[in-house]
Design an enzyme around this catalytic site. Structure first.
Site, PDB file in Angstrom:
ATOM      1  N   GLY A  22       0.828  -1.203   0.000  1.00 11.41           N
ATOM      2  CA  GLY A  22       0.000   0.000   0.000  1.00 11.41           C
ATOM      3  C   GLY A  22       0.860   1.248   0.000  1.00 11.41           C
ATOM      4  O   GLY A  22       1.941   1.267   0.586  1.00 11.41           O
ATOM      5  N   TYR A  55      -4.749   9.476  -3.435  1.00 10.11           N
ATOM      6  CA  TYR A  55      -3.534   9.571  -2.619  1.00 10.11           C
ATOM      7  C   TYR A  55      -2.599  10.689  -3.092  1.00 10.11           C
ATOM      8  O   TYR A  55      -1.669  11.052  -2.383  1.00 10.11           O
ATOM      9  CB  TYR A  55      -2.760   8.244  -2.604  1.00 10.11           C
ATOM     10  CG  TYR A  55      -3.572   7.034  -2.198  1.00 10.11           C
ATOM     11  CD1 TYR A  55      -4.823   7.169  -1.579  1.00 10.11           C
ATOM     12  CD2 TYR A  55      -3.105   5.747  -2.428  1.00 10.11           C
ATOM     13  CE1 TYR A  55      -5.567   6.055  -1.226  1.00 10.11           C
ATOM     14  CE2 TYR A  55      -3.841   4.629  -2.071  1.00 10.11           C
ATOM     15  CZ  TYR A  55      -5.077   4.787  -1.476  1.00 10.11           C
ATOM     16  OH  TYR A  55      -5.804   3.681  -1.128  1.00 10.11           O
ATOM     17  N   ASN A 167     -14.900  -0.720  -1.280  1.00 10.57           N
ATOM     18  CA  ASN A 167     -15.845  -0.202  -0.277  1.00 10.57           C
ATOM     19  C   ASN A 167     -17.311  -0.405  -0.664  1.00 10.57           C
ATOM     20  O   ASN A 167     -18.178   0.328  -0.196  1.00 10.57           O
ATOM     21  CB  ASN A 167     -15.579   1.290   0.000  1.00 10.57           C
ATOM     22  CG  ASN A 167     -14.203   1.520   0.587  1.00 10.57           C
ATOM     23  OD1 ASN A 167     -13.894   1.013   1.661  1.00 10.57           O
ATOM     24  ND2 ASN A 167     -13.364   2.249  -0.125  1.00 10.57           N
ATOM     25  N   ARG A 276      10.547  -3.306   8.385  1.00  4.90           N
ATOM     26  CA  ARG A 276       9.181  -3.851   8.413  1.00  4.90           C
ATOM     27  C   ARG A 276       8.737  -4.318   7.032  1.00  4.90           C
ATOM     28  O   ARG A 276       8.020  -5.299   6.902  1.00  4.90           O
ATOM     29  CB  ARG A 276       8.199  -2.808   8.953  1.00  4.90           C
ATOM     30  CG  ARG A 276       8.357  -2.612  10.440  1.00  4.90           C
ATOM     31  CD  ARG A 276       7.055  -2.139  11.076  1.00  4.90           C
ATOM     32  NE  ARG A 276       7.351  -1.542  12.374  1.00  4.90           N
ATOM     33  CZ  ARG A 276       7.399  -0.239  12.601  1.00  4.90           C
ATOM     34  NH1 ARG A 276       7.152   0.616  11.615  1.00  4.90           N
ATOM     35  NH2 ARG A 276       7.672   0.219  13.788  1.00  4.90           N
TER      36      ARG A 276
END
EC number: 1.1.-.-
Length: 323
Positions: A22, A55, A167, A276
């Site tokens: 993402g 974004y 969504n 990460r």
């Protein structure tokens, strides 16, 4: 470097890597960071990159992808890139220009997946969240079936390999699936999905209709002040999750990600931290026992970190239905 990320077949014959990177960045100073982290993600083995017009960093993400193609790390066909149609471009005549605008910014010829980002339509224009003088969102009324027809044309034109939604609730998916003259079914529905909102009913419905569920917010949230209630519990601090992480000698984040993959959900994960980003790929190095999956199933509390309440006044607001 060869990616060890497995793929899942979509209902149109294409396939999607089950773990995606993402790229959402809230502030301008993070956009540069999102470019660097996308390069790192591709270097360590991510091949599925998820972005959106909303974004406002498609240019940076495009630069990251193109630079990794130019330096020989990947070929274009190795990358699965997702973009999304924002709510101000739901009118059918705006769909293709919006995708073409994204492609220009990205410096790519096509996207692998193009999604209707949110079922609520907003007034067309340059403002992402158009407001009136009282600060209320200016809504638009568009039949999502008309928007979908324009999405189908983008697929037919080769601008998007696959098309889907994000969504959407069950009712909204049904509306598309039952549309007279439907040419292409949505390949996926990207929704908030994590241990506290496991979407089991929506997942069952999607599986029944050969639609892949894609999870965003799989680790809870990075607690952006403007869009979440700060009183909500921190998912990765959950005591049951933390106990299980110790049992498997993994981080709570890896357990939360593995849980989704075991359920057949394509999962997105976002980080600006190189360590990460690398660690997240360890999700393929272990499996969860079925009794542990059951324990994790029971953590569900129907909690949305992203309730999107600012869209509540619109008849297409998706989260008032049970699922």
């Amino acid at each position: 470097m060869n990616s060890k990320i497995q793929k899942m077949e979509l209902n149109d014959g294409h396939s999607i890597p089950v773990l995606g990177f993402g790229t959402y960045a809230t502030e301008e100073n993070l956009r540069k960071k999102s470019m660097e982290s996308t390069k790192i993600a591709i270097d360590v083995g991510f091949r599925h990159i998820d972005c959106s017009h909303l974004y406002q960093n498609e240019e940076e993400i495009g630069q990251a992808i193109v630079s990794k193609i130019e330096d020989g790390t990947v070929k274009r066909e190795d990358i699965f890139y997702t973009s999304k149609l924002w709510s101000t471009s739901h009118r059918p005549e705006l769909v293709r220009p919006s995708l073409e605008n994204s492609l220009r910014k990205l410096n790519l010829d096509y996207v692998d997946l193009y999604l209707i980002h949110f079922p609520v339509s907003l007034k067309p224009g340059d403002e992402l969240l158009p407001q009136d003088e009282h600060g209320n969102l200016i809504l638009d009324t568009v039949d999502l079936c008309d928007t979908w027809e324009a999405m189908e044309k983008c697929k037919d034109a080769g601008l998007a390999k696959s098309i889907g939604v994000s969504n959407f609730n069950r009712r909204q998916l049904e509306k598309i699936l039952n549309k007279p003259g439907l040419k292409h079914r949505p390949v996926c529905n990207q929704v908030e999905c994590h241990l506290y909102l496991n979407q089991s009913k929506l997942l069952a419905y999607c599986k029944m209709n050969d639609i892949v569920l894609v999870a965003y917010g799989a680790l809870g949230t990075q607690r952006y002040k403007y869009c979440i209630n700060e009183d909500t519990p921190v998912l990765l601090d959950d005591p049951i999750l933390c106990t299980m992480a110790k049992k498997y000698k993994r981080t709570p984040a890896l357990i939360a990600l593995r849980y989704q993959l075991e359920r057949g959900i394509v999962t997105l994960v976002k980080s600006f931290n190189e360590e990460r980003i690398r660690e997240n790929l360890q999700v393929f190095d272990f499996q969860l026992a079925s009794d542990d999956m059951e324990i994790l199933d029971n953590l569900d509390r129907n909690l949305r970190y992203f309730p999107a309440n600012m869209f509540k006044a619109h008849p297409n607001f998706p989260f008032s239905d049970e699922y």
